[in-house]
Scaffold this motif. Structure first.
Motif, short mmCIF file in Angstrom:
data_model
loop_
_atom_site.label_atom_id
_atom_site.label_comp_id
_atom_site.label_asym_id
_atom_site.label_seq_id
_atom_site.Cartn_x
_atom_site.Cartn_y
_atom_site.Cartn_z
N ARG A 38 -15.08 -33.14 -9.19
CA ARG A 38 -14.54 -33.92 -10.35
C ARG A 38 -13.06 -33.33 -10.52
NH1 ARG A 38 -19.29 -37.13 -13.40
NH2 ARG A 38 -20.28 -37.82 -11.39
N LYS A 54 -3.03 -32.92 -8.85
CA LYS A 54 -2.96 -34.11 -8.02
C LYS A 54 -2.19 -33.99 -6.96
CE LYS A 54 -1.41 -38.87 -8.35
NZ LYS A 54 -1.07 -38.97 -6.95
N LEU A 57 -4.55 -32.28 -4.30
CA LEU A 57 -5.65 -33.09 -3.83
C LEU A 57 -4.98 -34.21 -2.78
CD1 LEU A 57 -7.72 -33.47 -7.06
CD2 LEU A 57 -8.54 -32.45 -4.98
N LEU A 61 -6.38 -34.63 1.07
CA LEU A 61 -6.73 -36.13 1.41
C LEU A 61 -6.03 -36.41 2.51
CD1 LEU A 61 -6.97 -37.94 -2.11
CD2 LEU A 61 -8.62 -37.80 -0.40
N GLU A 67 -12.42 -36.19 0.95
CA GLU A 67 -12.56 -37.48 0.87
C GLU A 67 -12.49 -37.85 -0.78
OE1 GLU A 67 -16.17 -38.48 2.90
OE2 GLU A 67 -14.91 -38.40 4.93
N ARG A 68 -12.29 -39.15 -1.10
CA ARG A 68 -12.24 -39.27 -2.47
C ARG A 68 -13.16 -40.41 -2.67
NH1 ARG A 68 -7.10 -41.75 -5.98
NH2 ARG A 68 -7.88 -43.56 -4.49
N ARG A 70 -15.13 -43.10 -5.45
CA ARG A 70 -15.18 -43.77 -6.98
C ARG A 70 -16.57 -43.16 -7.57
NH1 ARG A 70 -12.73 -48.96 -7.65
NH2 ARG A 70 -14.62 -49.72 -6.67
N TYR A 78 -12.85 -40.68 -9.80
CA TYR A 78 -13.07 -40.40 -8.66
C TYR A 78 -13.64 -38.94 -8.28
CZ TYR A 78 -10.35 -44.38 -7.49
OH TYR A 78 -10.15 -45.62 -7.35
N GLU A 79 -14.27 -38.82 -7.39
CA GLU A 79 -14.81 -37.17 -7.24
C GLU A 79 -14.30 -36.91 -5.59
OE1 GLU A 79 -19.00 -36.83 -7.13
OE2 GLU A 79 -19.39 -38.36 -5.62
N TYR A 80 -14.09 -35.84 -5.53
CA TYR A 80 -13.41 -35.40 -4.26
C TYR A 80 -14.46 -34.38 -3.36
CZ TYR A 80 -9.11 -36.78 -6.54
OH TYR A 80 -8.44 -37.74 -7.01
#
Length: 96
Positions: A38, A54, A57, A61, A67-68, A70, A78-80
């Motif tokens: 997160r 940001k 990330l 992405l 991958e993101r 929700r 969102y988590e990554y």
């Protein structure tokens, strides 16, 4: 200072550096691969500026390394998660 676009070179190392060459990007990828998924977790763990995190990330992405997903609405959070491409890169991170 002008930086060359390494992605155009016929070299896998140069293309990898185009994605992972910024100093924070390998650390962000490491954290995502090791379970800090997160935004706030990564931010707290690394102490990185939010705008830089940001941007890193977004780069990961864009290149299919994360991958993101929700995990919360109102507000959206969102988590990554690492992709297979990122997991394949973990041995390189560990070697570094």
């Amino acid at each position: 200072m002008h930086r060359a676009n390494l992605a155009e070179l016929p070299c896998s190392l140069a293309r990898s550096l185009q994605i992972l060459g910024e100093r924070w990007t390998p650390l962000v990828l490491r954290d995502v691969c090791f379970g800090w998924n997160r935004f706030d977790e990564i931010h707290d763990h690394l102490g990185i500026a939010r705008n830089i995190l940001k941007a890193r990330l977004d780069t990961l992405l864009e290149h299919g390394m994360v991958e993101r997903h929700r995990y919360q609405q109102r507000p959206d959070r969102y988590e990554y998660l690492p992709t297979d491409k990122a997991r394949d890169f973990v041995p390189v991170l560990m070697a570094m």
